[in-house]
Design a protein around this motif. Structure first.
Motif, PDB file in Angstrom:
ATOM      1  N   THR A  98       0.832  -1.199   0.000  1.00  8.41           N
ATOM      2  CA  THR A  98       0.000   0.000   0.000  1.00  8.41           C
ATOM      3  C   THR A  98       0.872   1.256   0.000  1.00  8.41           C
ATOM      4  N   ASP A  99       1.950   1.248   0.778  1.00  9.36           N
ATOM      5  CA  ASP A  99       2.887   2.379   0.784  1.00  9.36           C
ATOM      6  C   ASP A  99       3.482   2.598  -0.606  1.00  9.36           C
ATOM      7  N   PHE A 100       3.855   1.500  -1.259  1.00  4.82           N
ATOM      8  CA  PHE A 100       4.416   1.582  -2.609  1.00  4.82           C
ATOM      9  C   PHE A 100       3.394   2.150  -3.588  1.00  4.82           C
ATOM     10  N   ARG A 101       2.175   1.637  -3.516  1.00  6.17           N
ATOM     11  CA  ARG A 101       1.121   2.084  -4.428  1.00  6.17           C
ATOM     12  C   ARG A 101       0.830   3.571  -4.250  1.00  6.17           C
ATOM     13  N   GLU A 102       0.801   4.029  -3.002  1.00 11.31           N
ATOM     14  CA  GLU A 102       0.503   5.433  -2.742  1.00 11.31           C
ATOM     15  C   GLU A 102       1.598   6.349  -3.284  1.00 11.31           C
ATOM     16  N   ALA A 103       2.845   5.886  -3.243  1.00  6.60           N
ATOM     17  CA  ALA A 103       3.942   6.664  -3.825  1.00  6.60           C
ATOM     18  C   ALA A 103       3.771   6.786  -5.335  1.00  6.60           C
ATOM     19  N   CYS A 104       3.339   5.695  -5.965  1.00  8.83           N
ATOM     20  CA  CYS A 104       3.109   5.704  -7.410  1.00  8.83           C
ATOM     21  C   CYS A 104       1.936   6.614  -7.770  1.00  8.83           C
ATOM     22  N   ILE A 105       0.881   6.565  -6.968  1.00  3.95           N
ATOM     23  CA  ILE A 105      -0.294   7.396  -7.218  1.00  3.95           C
ATOM     24  C   ILE A 105       0.061   8.877  -7.081  1.00  3.95           C
ATOM     25  N   ALA A 106       0.859   9.204  -6.063  1.00  4.34           N
ATOM     26  CA  ALA A 106       1.265  10.601  -5.852  1.00  4.34           C
ATOM     27  C   ALA A 106       2.027  11.129  -7.062  1.00  4.34           C
ATOM     28  N   TYR A 107       2.853  10.270  -7.648  1.00  2.00           N
ATOM     29  CA  TYR A 107       3.587  10.661  -8.861  1.00  2.00           C
ATOM     30  C   TYR A 107       2.624  10.850 -10.028  1.00  2.00           C
ATOM     31  N   ASN A 108       1.738   9.899 -10.240  1.00  2.00           N
ATOM     32  CA  ASN A 108       0.823   9.951 -11.379  1.00  2.00           C
ATOM     33  C   ASN A 108      -0.129  11.146 -11.313  1.00  2.00           C
ATOM     34  N   GLN A 109      -0.508  11.545 -10.105  1.00  4.14           N
ATOM     35  CA  GLN A 109      -1.495  12.612  -9.952  1.00  4.14           C
ATOM     36  C   GLN A 109      -0.879  14.008  -9.853  1.00  4.14           C
ATOM     37  N   GLU A 110       0.436  14.087  -9.811  1.00  4.84           N
ATOM     38  CA  GLU A 110       1.105  15.383  -9.708  1.00  4.84           C
ATOM     39  C   GLU A 110       0.888  16.191 -10.988  1.00  4.84           C
ATOM     40  N   LYS A 111       0.397  17.415 -10.846  1.00  6.44           N
ATOM     41  CA  LYS A 111       0.106  18.278 -11.999  1.00  6.44           C
ATOM     42  C   LYS A 111       1.276  19.201 -12.341  1.00  6.44           C
ATOM     43  N   ASP A 112       2.002  19.601 -11.336  1.00  4.88           N
ATOM     44  CA  ASP A 112       3.141  20.501 -11.552  1.00  4.88           C
ATOM     45  C   ASP A 112       4.277  19.718 -12.215  1.00  4.88           C
ATOM     46  N   GLU A 113       4.691  20.144 -13.396  1.00  2.00           N
ATOM     47  CA  GLU A 113       5.673  19.387 -14.176  1.00  2.00           C
ATOM     48  C   GLU A 113       7.041  19.309 -13.492  1.00  2.00           C
ATOM     49  N   VAL A 114       7.425  20.369 -12.801  1.00  4.35           N
ATOM     50  CA  VAL A 114       8.713  20.354 -12.093  1.00  4.35           C
ATOM     51  C   VAL A 114       8.672  19.360 -10.937  1.00  4.35           C
ATOM     52  N   LYS A 115       7.607  19.426 -10.156  1.00  5.93           N
ATOM     53  CA  LYS A 115       7.458  18.494  -9.030  1.00  5.93           C
ATOM     54  C   LYS A 115       7.310  17.064  -9.525  1.00  5.93           C
ATOM     55  N   LYS A 116       6.622  16.907 -10.645  1.00  9.02           N
ATOM     56  CA  LYS A 116       6.428  15.568 -11.202  1.00  9.02           C
ATOM     57  C   LYS A 116       7.768  14.964 -11.630  1.00  9.02           C
ATOM     58  N   ALA A 117       8.610  15.769 -12.212  1.00 12.80           N
ATOM     59  CA  ALA A 117       9.936  15.301 -12.621  1.00 12.80           C
ATOM     60  C   ALA A 117      10.760  14.892 -11.408  1.00 12.80           C
ATOM     61  N   GLU A 118      10.647  15.651 -10.335  1.00 14.79           N
ATOM     62  CA  GLU A 118      11.358  15.323  -9.104  1.00 14.79           C
ATOM     63  C   GLU A 118      10.849  14.013  -8.510  1.00 14.79           C
ATOM     64  N   LYS A 119       9.534  13.854  -8.498  1.00 10.57           N
ATOM     65  CA  LYS A 119       8.943  12.624  -7.971  1.00 10.57           C
ATOM     66  C   LYS A 119       9.302  11.417  -8.835  1.00 10.57           C
ATOM     67  N   GLN A 120       9.364  11.625 -10.139  1.00 15.34           N
ATOM     68  CA  GLN A 120       9.752  10.534 -11.031  1.00 15.34           C
ATOM     69  C   GLN A 120      11.180  10.082 -10.758  1.00 15.34           C
ATOM     70  N   LYS A 121      12.064  11.042 -10.576  1.00 18.17           N
ATOM     71  CA  LYS A 121      13.458  10.713 -10.291  1.00 18.17           C
ATOM     72  C   LYS A 121      13.575   9.907  -9.005  1.00 18.17           C
ATOM     73  N   PHE A 122      12.857  10.347  -7.966  1.00 16.65           N
ATOM     74  CA  PHE A 122      12.895   9.635  -6.685  1.00 16.65           C
ATOM     75  C   PHE A 122      12.253   8.257  -6.805  1.00 16.65           C
ATOM     76  N   LEU A 123      11.164   8.185  -7.576  1.00 12.99           N
ATOM     77  CA  LEU A 123      10.461   6.918  -7.762  1.00 12.99           C
ATOM     78  C   LEU A 123      11.392   5.872  -8.377  1.00 12.99           C
ATOM     79  N   TYR A 124      12.099   6.260  -9.423  1.00  9.35           N
ATOM     80  CA  TYR A 124      12.955   5.324 -10.137  1.00  9.35           C
ATOM     81  C   TYR A 124      14.249   5.016  -9.388  1.00  9.35           C
TER      82      TYR A 124
END
Length: 205
Positions: A98-124
Motif C-alpha cells: 500500500t505504501d508503494f502504491r501510494e507513492a506511485c499514485i502521488a507521482y501519477n497525480q502530480e500536476k506541476d511538471e517540475v514536481k512531477k519530474a522530481e517525484k519521477q526521479k525519486f520513484l525510479y
C-alpha cells in the motif's frame, strides 16, 4: 436455486477490487461482479457505509473497505496464515504494498511538471529499488515462492494485482527482479485466475 454467495460492487477497473476478485476466482466461489458507472455511483455513494467502493454483500451482511473485504474472505476461504504470526506477516506485506502504491499514485497525480519530474526521479532511483528489491528478497528466501508460509495467501493476491497495475504504465518494472516475476506468473497462472484473466474486461488500470 440460490444465487451467488457474494456481490462485489466496484467500478469497471481492477484497482482496489482486483485482489478480491482474484481470491474468489482462485477459491472457485461464485460471486456477482457488479461494475458500476460514475453516474450510478453518484446515486449509490450516500447509501454506502463510508462513501467508498468496493462493497461486499453476503446476504444481509455488508462490508466496506477493500482490505477488510480481502482479509475477511481470505480467512473465510483459507487464504490466511496457519498461525497468527503468519497472518500478521501477510498484513505487513499488504501495508508495504500500500505504501508503494501510494507513492506511485502521488507521482501519477502530480500536476506541476517540475514536481512531477522530481517525484519521477525519486520513484525510479529510490522507491522502485527499495520496494521491489525487498519483495524480491522475501520471495527468494521462501522455498514456496509465495510471500508467507507454504501456500498462496491473500497477501499474494494483493501484491500481484498491484504490481500488475504498476506494469501497465511501467512495463519493465519487474525486469530486474526474477523472483517477483516468477511470483506474478505463479499467481496469474493459478487455476481459476488464469481463466478469469483471459476474459476479464480491458480497463485502464
Amino acid at each position: 436455486m440460490s444465487g451467488p454467495q457474494y456481490k462485489l460492487t466496484y467500478f469497471n477497473l481492477r484497482a482496489l477490487a482486483e485482489p478480491t476478485r482474484l481470491l474468489l476466482k482462485h477459491a472457485n466461489v461464485d460471486f456477482e461482479d457488479i461494475r458500476i458507472t460514475g453516474e450510478q455511483w453518484k446515486e449509490l455513494k450516500s447509501k454506502t457505509s463510508w462513501g467508498k467502493l468496493p462493497v461486499l454483500e453476503e446476504g444481509d451482511f455488508i462490508l466496506s473497505q477493500s482490505q477488510a473485504i480481502l482479509k475477511y474472505l481470505g480467512k473465510k476461504h483459507g487464504y490466511d496464515g496457519k498461525t497468527d504470526q503468519e497472518t500478521a506477516k501477510m498484513d505487513e506485506m499488504i501495508g508495504a504494498m500500500t505504501d508503494f502504491r501510494e507513492a506511485c499514485i502521488a507521482y501519477n497525480q502530480e500536476k506541476d511538471e517540475v514536481k512531477k519530474a522530481e517525484k519521477q526521479k525519486f520513484l525510479y532511483s529510490e522507491t522502485f529499488p527499495f520496494y521491489l528489491g525487498r519483495f524480491n528478497e522475501i520471495l527468494e528466501n521462501n522455498e514456496s515462492k509465495f510471500l508467507v508460509g507454504n501456500k498462496i495467501s491473500y497477501a499474494d493476491f494483493y501484491v500481484a494485482a498491484n504490481f500488475q497495475t504498476t506494469q501497465m504504465y511501467i512495463p519493465t518494472a519487474l525486469e530486474s527482479y526474477p523472483a517477483l516475476k516468477a511470483h506474478q506468473s505463479a499467481v496469474f497462472e493459478a487455476p481459476g485466475i488464469k481463466e478469469y484473466v483471459a476474459q476479464r474486461p480491458v480497463t485502464p488500470f
